[in-house]
Design a protein around this motif. Structure first.
Motif, PDB file in Angstrom:
ATOM      1  N   VAL A 243     -10.300  -6.428  10.742  1.00 29.72           N
ATOM      2  CA  VAL A 243      -9.480  -6.477   9.535  1.00 29.72           C
ATOM      3  C   VAL A 243      -8.622  -5.213   9.484  1.00 29.72           C
ATOM      4  CG1 VAL A 243     -11.064  -7.914   8.215  1.00 29.72           C
ATOM      5  CG2 VAL A 243     -11.302  -5.437   8.130  1.00 29.72           C
ATOM      6  N   ALA A 244      -7.452  -5.347   8.913  1.00 27.68           N
ATOM      7  CA  ALA A 244      -6.519  -4.222   8.814  1.00 27.68           C
ATOM      8  C   ALA A 244      -6.138  -4.004   7.357  1.00 27.68           C
ATOM      9  CB  ALA A 244      -5.267  -4.486   9.649  1.00 27.68           C
ATOM     10  N   HIS A 245      -5.872  -2.757   7.010  1.00 29.09           N
ATOM     11  CA  HIS A 245      -5.434  -2.431   5.661  1.00 29.09           C
ATOM     12  C   HIS A 245      -3.944  -2.103   5.693  1.00 29.09           C
ATOM     13  CE1 HIS A 245      -5.464   0.274   1.895  1.00 29.09           C
ATOM     14  NE2 HIS A 245      -5.452  -0.995   1.524  1.00 29.09           N
ATOM     15  N   PHE A 246      -3.140  -2.983   5.090  1.00 26.82           N
ATOM     16  CA  PHE A 246      -1.705  -2.779   4.952  1.00 26.82           C
ATOM     17  C   PHE A 246      -1.441  -2.207   3.560  1.00 26.82           C
ATOM     18  CE2 PHE A 246      -1.931  -5.811   8.301  1.00 26.82           C
ATOM     19  CZ  PHE A 246      -0.708  -5.859   8.965  1.00 26.82           C
ATOM     20  N   ALA A 247      -0.653  -1.168   3.484  1.00 25.73           N
ATOM     21  CA  ALA A 247      -0.247  -0.630   2.181  1.00 25.73           C
ATOM     22  C   ALA A 247       0.959   0.271   2.386  1.00 25.73           C
ATOM     23  CB  ALA A 247      -1.384   0.153   1.520  1.00 25.73           C
ATOM     24  N   LYS A 248       1.807   0.365   1.364  1.00 27.96           N
ATOM     25  CA  LYS A 248       2.908   1.316   1.414  1.00 27.96           C
ATOM     26  C   LYS A 248       2.332   2.731   1.557  1.00 27.96           C
ATOM     27  CE  LYS A 248       6.929  -0.848   0.876  1.00 27.96           C
ATOM     28  NZ  LYS A 248       7.607  -0.917  -0.408  1.00 27.96           N
ATOM     29  N   ALA A 249       3.057   3.589   2.231  1.00 29.03           N
ATOM     30  CA  ALA A 249       2.613   4.971   2.429  1.00 29.03           C
ATOM     31  C   ALA A 249       2.827   5.758   1.139  1.00 29.03           C
ATOM     32  CB  ALA A 249       3.376   5.611   3.590  1.00 29.03           C
ATOM     33  N   ASN A 250       1.950   5.538   0.180  1.00 26.65           N
ATOM     34  CA  ASN A 250       2.060   6.133  -1.141  1.00 26.65           C
ATOM     35  C   ASN A 250       0.729   6.804  -1.467  1.00 26.65           C
ATOM     36  OD1 ASN A 250       2.210   6.736  -3.855  1.00 26.65           O
ATOM     37  ND2 ASN A 250       3.012   4.748  -4.476  1.00 26.65           N
ATOM     38  N   MET A 251       0.699   8.143  -1.504  1.00 28.33           N
ATOM     39  CA  MET A 251      -0.549   8.862  -1.713  1.00 28.33           C
ATOM     40  C   MET A 251      -1.143   8.608  -3.090  1.00 28.33           C
ATOM     41  SD  MET A 251      -1.604  10.210   0.961  1.00 28.33           S
ATOM     42  CE  MET A 251      -2.997  10.972   0.135  1.00 28.33           C
ATOM     43  N   GLN A 252      -0.338   8.109  -4.030  1.00 24.03           N
ATOM     44  CA  GLN A 252      -0.885   7.819  -5.356  1.00 24.03           C
ATOM     45  C   GLN A 252      -1.937   6.716  -5.296  1.00 24.03           C
ATOM     46  OE1 GLN A 252       2.157   7.053  -8.249  1.00 24.03           O
ATOM     47  NE2 GLN A 252       3.010   9.118  -8.133  1.00 24.03           N
ATOM     48  N   PHE A 253      -1.849   5.862  -4.294  1.00 25.21           N
ATOM     49  CA  PHE A 253      -2.778   4.734  -4.172  1.00 25.21           C
ATOM     50  C   PHE A 253      -4.218   5.210  -3.960  1.00 25.21           C
ATOM     51  CE2 PHE A 253      -4.313   1.133  -1.374  1.00 25.21           C
ATOM     52  CZ  PHE A 253      -4.478   0.224  -2.406  1.00 25.21           C
ATOM     53  N   PRO A 254      -4.530   5.986  -2.905  1.00 25.77           N
ATOM     54  CA  PRO A 254      -5.907   6.480  -2.760  1.00 25.77           C
ATOM     55  C   PRO A 254      -6.319   7.436  -3.869  1.00 25.77           C
ATOM     56  CG  PRO A 254      -4.481   7.428  -1.063  1.00 25.77           C
ATOM     57  CD  PRO A 254      -3.701   6.343  -1.729  1.00 25.77           C
ATOM     58  N   ILE A 255      -5.369   8.217  -4.392  1.00 25.87           N
ATOM     59  CA  ILE A 255      -5.692   9.143  -5.483  1.00 25.87           C
ATOM     60  C   ILE A 255      -6.130   8.360  -6.718  1.00 25.87           C
ATOM     61  CG2 ILE A 255      -4.712  10.821  -7.107  1.00 25.87           C
ATOM     62  CD1 ILE A 255      -2.881  11.727  -4.738  1.00 25.87           C
ATOM     63  N   SER A 274      -1.288  -2.297 -12.944  1.00 26.25           N
ATOM     64  CA  SER A 274      -0.572  -2.933 -11.835  1.00 26.25           C
ATOM     65  C   SER A 274       0.943  -2.810 -11.905  1.00 26.25           C
ATOM     66  CB  SER A 274      -0.955  -4.417 -11.762  1.00 26.25           C
ATOM     67  OG  SER A 274      -0.594  -5.073 -12.961  1.00 26.25           O
ATOM     68  N   ASN A 275       1.478  -2.437 -13.058  1.00 33.13           N
ATOM     69  CA  ASN A 275       2.939  -2.307 -13.155  1.00 33.13           C
ATOM     70  C   ASN A 275       3.412  -0.880 -12.937  1.00 33.13           C
ATOM     71  OD1 ASN A 275       1.737  -1.457 -15.548  1.00 33.13           O
ATOM     72  ND2 ASN A 275       3.540  -1.929 -16.799  1.00 33.13           N
ATOM     73  N   HIS A 276       2.510  -0.015 -12.455  1.00 30.76           N
ATOM     74  CA  HIS A 276       2.886   1.382 -12.250  1.00 30.76           C
ATOM     75  C   HIS A 276       3.208   1.672 -10.783  1.00 30.76           C
ATOM     76  CE1 HIS A 276       2.161   2.804 -16.347  1.00 30.76           C
ATOM     77  NE2 HIS A 276       1.176   1.924 -16.382  1.00 30.76           N
ATOM     78  N   SER A 277       3.685   2.891 -10.538  1.00 33.45           N
ATOM     79  CA  SER A 277       4.303   3.229  -9.251  1.00 33.45           C
ATOM     80  C   SER A 277       3.361   3.139  -8.073  1.00 33.45           C
ATOM     81  CB  SER A 277       4.886   4.646  -9.317  1.00 33.45           C
ATOM     82  OG  SER A 277       3.873   5.600  -9.589  1.00 33.45           O
ATOM     83  N   PHE A 278       2.047   3.371  -8.276  1.00 30.19           N
ATOM     84  CA  PHE A 278       1.170   3.371  -7.118  1.00 30.19           C
ATOM     85  C   PHE A 278       0.828   1.962  -6.645  1.00 30.19           C
ATOM     86  CE2 PHE A 278      -1.811   3.495 -10.703  1.00 30.19           C
ATOM     87  CZ  PHE A 278      -2.750   2.539 -10.348  1.00 30.19           C
ATOM     88  N   VAL A 279       1.234   0.945  -7.413  1.00 31.75           N
ATOM     89  CA  VAL A 279       1.030  -0.438  -7.000  1.00 31.75           C
ATOM     90  C   VAL A 279       2.378  -0.973  -6.537  1.00 31.75           C
ATOM     91  CG1 VAL A 279       0.220  -2.724  -7.667  1.00 31.75           C
ATOM     92  CG2 VAL A 279      -0.811  -0.685  -8.700  1.00 31.75           C
ATOM     93  N   ASP A 280       2.582  -0.958  -5.223  1.00 34.93           N
ATOM     94  CA  ASP A 280       3.893  -1.296  -4.668  1.00 34.93           C
ATOM     95  C   ASP A 280       3.681  -2.188  -3.449  1.00 34.93           C
ATOM     96  OD1 ASP A 280       6.556  -1.364  -4.165  1.00 34.93           O
ATOM     97  OD2 ASP A 280       6.743   0.719  -3.502  1.00 34.93           O
ATOM     98  N   SER A 281       4.004  -3.446  -3.574  1.00 36.27           N
ATOM     99  CA  SER A 281       3.713  -4.418  -2.519  1.00 36.27           C
ATOM    100  C   SER A 281       4.629  -4.223  -1.307  1.00 36.27           C
ATOM    101  CB  SER A 281       3.875  -5.840  -3.052  1.00 36.27           C
ATOM    102  OG  SER A 281       2.974  -6.092  -4.096  1.00 36.27           O
ATOM    103  N   ILE A 282       4.103  -4.613  -0.155  1.00 34.10           N
ATOM    104  CA  ILE A 282       4.877  -4.592   1.081  1.00 34.10           C
ATOM    105  C   ILE A 282       5.542  -5.952   1.279  1.00 34.10           C
ATOM    106  CG2 ILE A 282       4.697  -4.523   3.599  1.00 34.10           C
ATOM    107  CD1 ILE A 282       2.490  -2.536   3.332  1.00 34.10           C
TER     108      ILE A 282
END
Length: 377
Positions: A243-255, A274-282
């Motif tokens: 399995v692979a984890h795809f996500a935008k390169a946004n450090m706010q996500f893990p933080i 979910s409507n904030h900046s760290f939730v950004d779909s690819i």
């Protein structure tokens, strides 16, 4: 919450998420960017501030009426007297190790971005108490379903990914002579100088392999180049599935996940943001995804991977030699190719070190730095 390294990119992102979650900032610890620190003081009104240099005391805004400390002693004092349960350690370099240890000694929840804490001191840390906020290690934890309160799945092998850095397409015969101005041109994003150089050499990924060794208790580790920086980690399970984890390169996500865990937020509560900046779909359409092996002709330090996994306590030698070499490279004292040669010489010289305490780690660190400075002069 306490933010160590508040004026760096991870610190800045941590403060944005803290504001979103309405987390009180008890302490800000920064280096020399007093202008940005003052802006953070106005916004977050901390009770404690720590700066690197006592001579900068007069630059702190007059509105701040809390406690002001200086240097590493000030950071440790801040951790000792604070009441915060969560510490974000976003310091860069060996400087971050003692704050990691003190945070654990004070039984605080530690969200760790300081690579060196694990690279040089992983043997002496209780890694079960660390929440990783490096995107790669966070992604592994996410895939293993232990990012909140879930049982970890059994895995066969873990993979992290690299962008390839500034010289991923440079002709091999040109790389060794490159200068800092060239190595600082990262193809995907803008980061601090040290980590950008470490990305170009692949040292950053070697550090992350060592971090993964301590965090996930496994030598079954490898890395690939993924040029989009969308795939951050892959996990191969015992049944052969990957399995692979795809996500935008946004450090706010893990933080955000680290803070959610510290606050004991449920997945439902976290998803309310979910409507904030760290939730950004690819957008997965029209993107070419390809994993490439890391060529040791291009990234010579990657040849140390098996040595490091067989002798993980050598991380203190690897890190100390690299810190001095990268500093010299950034000052145009040595060319790019010399970073590998210097690190290789240090590993040969100190190949038998096996520190048995943090005190020995720090002594070895000083010995290696002194040795490497002698090579450069």
């Amino acid at each position: 919450m306490i933010v160590l390294g508040s004026t760096g990119s991870i610190g800045v992102n941590s403060l944005e998420i803290a504001k979103l979650f309405n987390i009180e900032i008890e302490a800000l610890c920064a280096g020399y960017n007093i202008e940005l620190l003052n802006k953070q003081i106005r916004i977050h009104n901390p009770k404690i501030v720590v700066i690197a240099d006592k001579n900068d005391k007069g630059k702190i805004i007059k509105e701040f009426n809390g406690r002001l400390y200086f240097g590493i002693e000030g950071v440790l004092e801040c951790l000792a007297i604070s009441s915060s349960s969560l510490v974000i350690n976003a310091f860069v370099g060996t400087f971050g190790l003692l704050p990691t240890i003190e945070s654990m000694r004070q039984n605080k929840i530690l969200a760790l971005a300081n690579k060196e804490s694990l690279v040089i001191g992983g043997a002496f840390l209780d890694t079960s108490r660390i929440i990783p906020i490096d995107s790669e290690h966070f992604s592994i934890a996410y895939l293993l379903n232990n990012q909140l309160i879930q049982e970890r799945k059994k895995f066969k092998k873990l993979y992290i990914t690299a962008s390839g850095g500034a010289f991923r397409d440079t002709p091999l015969n040109e790389i060794c002579g490159k200068k800092a101005i060239h190595a600082l041109k990262h193809p995907n994003w803008k980061m601090g100088q040290k980590i950008t150089i470490d990305s170009a050499t692949m040292m950053n990924k070697l550090f992350e392999i060592l971090e993964a060794y301590w965090l996930f208790n496994s030598k079954n580790l490898d890395a690939y180049i993924e040029r989009n920086s969308h795939i951050h980690a892959l996990v191969e399970f015992w049944d052969g599935s990957v399995v692979a984890h795809f996500a935008k390169a946004n450090m706010q996500f893990p933080i955000a996940y680290a803070m959610a865990k510290a606050l004991k937020l449920s997945e439902d509560e976290l998803s309310s943001f979910s409507n904030h900046s760290f939730v950004d779909s690819i957008d997965l359409l029209n993107v070419n995804y390809k994993l490439e092996s890391i060529d040791t002709n291009r990234y010579k330090v990657w040849g140390f991977k098996e040595l490091m996994l067989d002798n993980p306590k050598l991380g203190v030698v690897l890190n100390a030699a690299n810190e001095v070499a990268v500093k010299a490279f950034l000052q145009d004292i040595i060319p790019f190719g010399q970073i590998y040669n210097i690190v290789s010489s240090a590993l040969d010289r100190f190949c038998d070190v096996k520190p048995s305490s943090i005190e020995e780690v720090l002594l070895i660190n000083d010995e290696v730095e002194s040795f490497v400075r002698g090579l450069i002069v």
